[in-house]
Write an enzyme that holds these catalytic residues in place. Structure first.
Site, PDB file in Angstrom:
ATOM      1  N   THR A  75      21.837  35.897   0.615  1.00 39.06           N
ATOM      2  CA  THR A  75      22.261  34.781  -0.226  1.00 39.06           C
ATOM      3  C   THR A  75      21.081  33.869  -0.534  1.00 39.06           C
ATOM      4  OG1 THR A  75      24.473  34.851   0.758  1.00 39.06           O
ATOM      5  CG2 THR A  75      23.864  32.844  -0.410  1.00 39.06           C
ATOM      6  N   LEU A 159      31.050  30.022   5.216  1.00 37.58           N
ATOM      7  CA  LEU A 159      30.874  30.338   6.631  1.00 37.58           C
ATOM      8  C   LEU A 159      31.456  29.238   7.522  1.00 37.58           C
ATOM      9  CD1 LEU A 159      27.226  31.725   6.563  1.00 37.58           C
ATOM     10  CD2 LEU A 159      29.347  33.028   6.746  1.00 37.58           C
ATOM     11  N   THR A 242      23.616  29.162  13.575  1.00 37.38           N
ATOM     12  CA  THR A 242      23.474  30.459  12.905  1.00 37.38           C
ATOM     13  C   THR A 242      22.976  30.259  11.475  1.00 37.38           C
ATOM     14  OG1 THR A 242      25.811  30.377  12.242  1.00 37.38           O
ATOM     15  CG2 THR A 242      25.278  31.591  14.261  1.00 37.38           C
ATOM     16  N   ALA A 243      22.439  29.072  11.182  1.00 37.83           N
ATOM     17  CA  ALA A 243      22.031  28.745   9.817  1.00 37.83           C
ATOM     18  C   ALA A 243      20.530  28.948   9.635  1.00 37.83           C
ATOM     19  CB  ALA A 243      22.443  27.314   9.483  1.00 37.83           C
ATOM     20  N   ARG A 244      19.736  27.943   9.940  1.00 40.53           N
ATOM     21  CA  ARG A 244      18.281  28.018   9.821  1.00 40.53           C
ATOM     22  C   ARG A 244      17.643  27.351  11.032  1.00 40.53           C
ATOM     23  NH1 ARG A 244      19.307  31.370   6.809  1.00 40.53           N
ATOM     24  NH2 ARG A 244      18.720  31.665   4.611  1.00 40.53           N
ATOM     25  N   ASP A 268      20.873  31.662  16.924  1.00 41.23           N
ATOM     26  CA  ASP A 268      20.668  32.996  16.359  1.00 41.23           C
ATOM     27  C   ASP A 268      19.501  32.989  15.381  1.00 41.23           C
ATOM     28  OD1 ASP A 268      21.547  35.784  16.075  1.00 41.23           O
ATOM     29  OD2 ASP A 268      22.035  35.207  14.007  1.00 41.23           O
ATOM     30  N   GLU A 273      10.429  33.705  12.030  1.00 42.19           N
ATOM     31  CA  GLU A 273      11.014  34.991  12.408  1.00 42.19           C
ATOM     32  C   GLU A 273      10.219  36.147  11.805  1.00 42.19           C
ATOM     33  OE1 GLU A 273      15.592  33.261  12.650  1.00 42.19           O
ATOM     34  OE2 GLU A 273      14.990  34.513  10.963  1.00 42.19           O
ATOM     35  N   HIS A 294      18.685  36.895  15.365  1.00 42.93           N
ATOM     36  CA  HIS A 294      19.184  36.811  13.982  1.00 42.93           C
ATOM     37  C   HIS A 294      20.143  37.969  13.666  1.00 42.93           C
ATOM     38  CE1 HIS A 294      18.069  34.884   9.893  1.00 42.93           C
ATOM     39  NE2 HIS A 294      19.297  35.376   9.842  1.00 42.93           N
ATOM     40  N   ALA A 296      23.751  37.458  13.821  1.00 41.55           N
ATOM     41  CA  ALA A 296      25.116  37.002  13.540  1.00 41.55           C
ATOM     42  C   ALA A 296      25.693  37.683  12.305  1.00 41.55           C
ATOM     43  CB  ALA A 296      25.138  35.484  13.366  1.00 41.55           C
ATOM     44  N   TRP A 297      24.860  37.958  11.325  1.00 43.23           N
ATOM     45  CA  TRP A 297      25.308  38.536  10.057  1.00 43.23           C
ATOM     46  C   TRP A 297      25.482  40.056  10.112  1.00 43.23           C
ATOM     47  CZ3 TRP A 297      22.530  42.190   7.144  1.00 43.23           C
ATOM     48  CH2 TRP A 297      21.290  42.561   7.717  1.00 43.23           C
TER      49      TRP A 297
END
Length: 328
Positions: A75, A159, A242-244, A268, A273, A294, A296-297
């Site tokens: 996204t 989300l 779980t965002a940034r 997460d 990264e 990372h 979660a998705w």
């Protein structure tokens, strides 16, 4: 059309069905990964470029003479120079709402793991404490129920809404932070529809037992969770991100966890990264800190949807009706 997927391994370790995408673009070339100095060569003859985290700057796009479409398997669009893409006549499309269920269940997993001290009890087992115990169970760490606790949501998009709805099924009370951007403050249709109470950020911070982050990283939210915020939180509060990674001041978080300003955190995402081996959040050894890479998705179903959505984006573009177009 010649199509290059520059970092395919970031989506598929070998368990996905690629046939819907190959049906749309049979001339598909997959690259597991692409180094920065390989990008120009690999996109030189590509009419469609598919990327997840690869950066495409103005230099890359100016040399992509045949490119007509860039498809992001995500996204977020911050890894593409959208202005340069527009100047070169390249359409950019992202995907949306493909990993909602995966992220939402990861947030609940994080909340449950922290509230049940799951990692600590697993460590107790490995240390043989249960085996040596004189009682039938171990009660070293207090376990708390989520029911009747307050969950603060920062960012009530798709989300954040999905997490809130799952939390309601656990009997939690929901608070939503007011927007950080004044132009969005009047957009309260979602609040009325979902009946979630919006409060100023500081009120959410001081009243929540759990805070879950789902907002974008902007100048207003960069390092939003600093020492002052942690000092305002409840001592028993949990933080899930779980965002940034850039939403949190890492040094302040470590201080808050070490000095029991808050009870625990589950991350997460990190500010960089992949992270360096000596990243302080990875080397702290704190039992009340959970860090995941990372993921979660990354449920299989979500990753499959991401490929299917890319196929739809390309099909719509070829039909002259592009979808999910993003511009600079």
């Amino acid at each position: 059309m010649n199509t290059a997927f520059l970092d395919y391994k970031t989506v598929d370790p070998g368990d996905l069905d690629l046939s819907p995408l190959r049906k749309i673009v049979p001339n598909l070339v997959l690259y597991d990964k692409t180094a920065a100095d390989e990008v120009n060569e690999r996109i030189h003859d590509a009419e469609i470029i598919i990327i997840n985290k690869i950066k495409l700057d103005a230099n890359n796009l100016n040399q992509a003479g045949k490119a007509a479409l860039i498809c992001l398997v995500a996204t977020g669009t911050d890894n593409v120079d959208l202005v340069a893409a527009g100047n070169n006549g390249i359409t950019v499309c992202n995907i949306k709402n493909y990993c909602t269920e995966s992220v939402a269940q990861h947030v609940l997993l994080s909340m449950l793991a922290l509230s049940h001290h799951f990692n600590e009890y697993q460590l107790s087992l490995k240390q043989g404490l249960w085996q040596k115990s004189e009682q039938f169970c171990l009660l070293e760490y207090p376990i708390t129920e989520l029911r009747a606790k307050t969950l603060g949501i920062v960012g009530l998009g798709v989300l954040g809404t999905a997490v809130a709805q799952l939390a309601v099924s656990f009997g939690m009370r929901i608070l939503v932070a007011e927007s950080f951007r004044p132009e969005n403050s009047s957009k309260n249709d979602e609040q009325k529809k979902l009946e979630f109470k919006r409060v100023p950020f500081q009120d959410l911070v001081s009243q929540s037992d759990v805070i879950s982050l789902h907002c974008p990283l902007t100048p207003e939210t960069k390092k939003l969770f600093d020492l002052k915020v942690f000092q305002s939180m409840k001592k028993n509060a949990l933080l899930v991100n779980t965002a940034r990674g850039g939403l949190i001041n890492d040094e302040a978080l470590l201080h808050a966890l070490e000095n029991k300003l808050i009870a625990g955190a589950a991350l997460d995402v990190l500010d960089r990264e992949p992270p360096a081996a000596d990243h302080p959040l990875l080397t702290s050894g704190l039992p009340n800190l959970i860090v995941t890479p990372h993921i979660a998705w990354a449920a299989k179903e979500a990753r499959q949807r991401s490929l299917d959505e890319i196929a739809k984006n390309i099909a719509c573009y070829l039909e002259g009706a592009p979808r999910n177009v993003v511009t600079g």
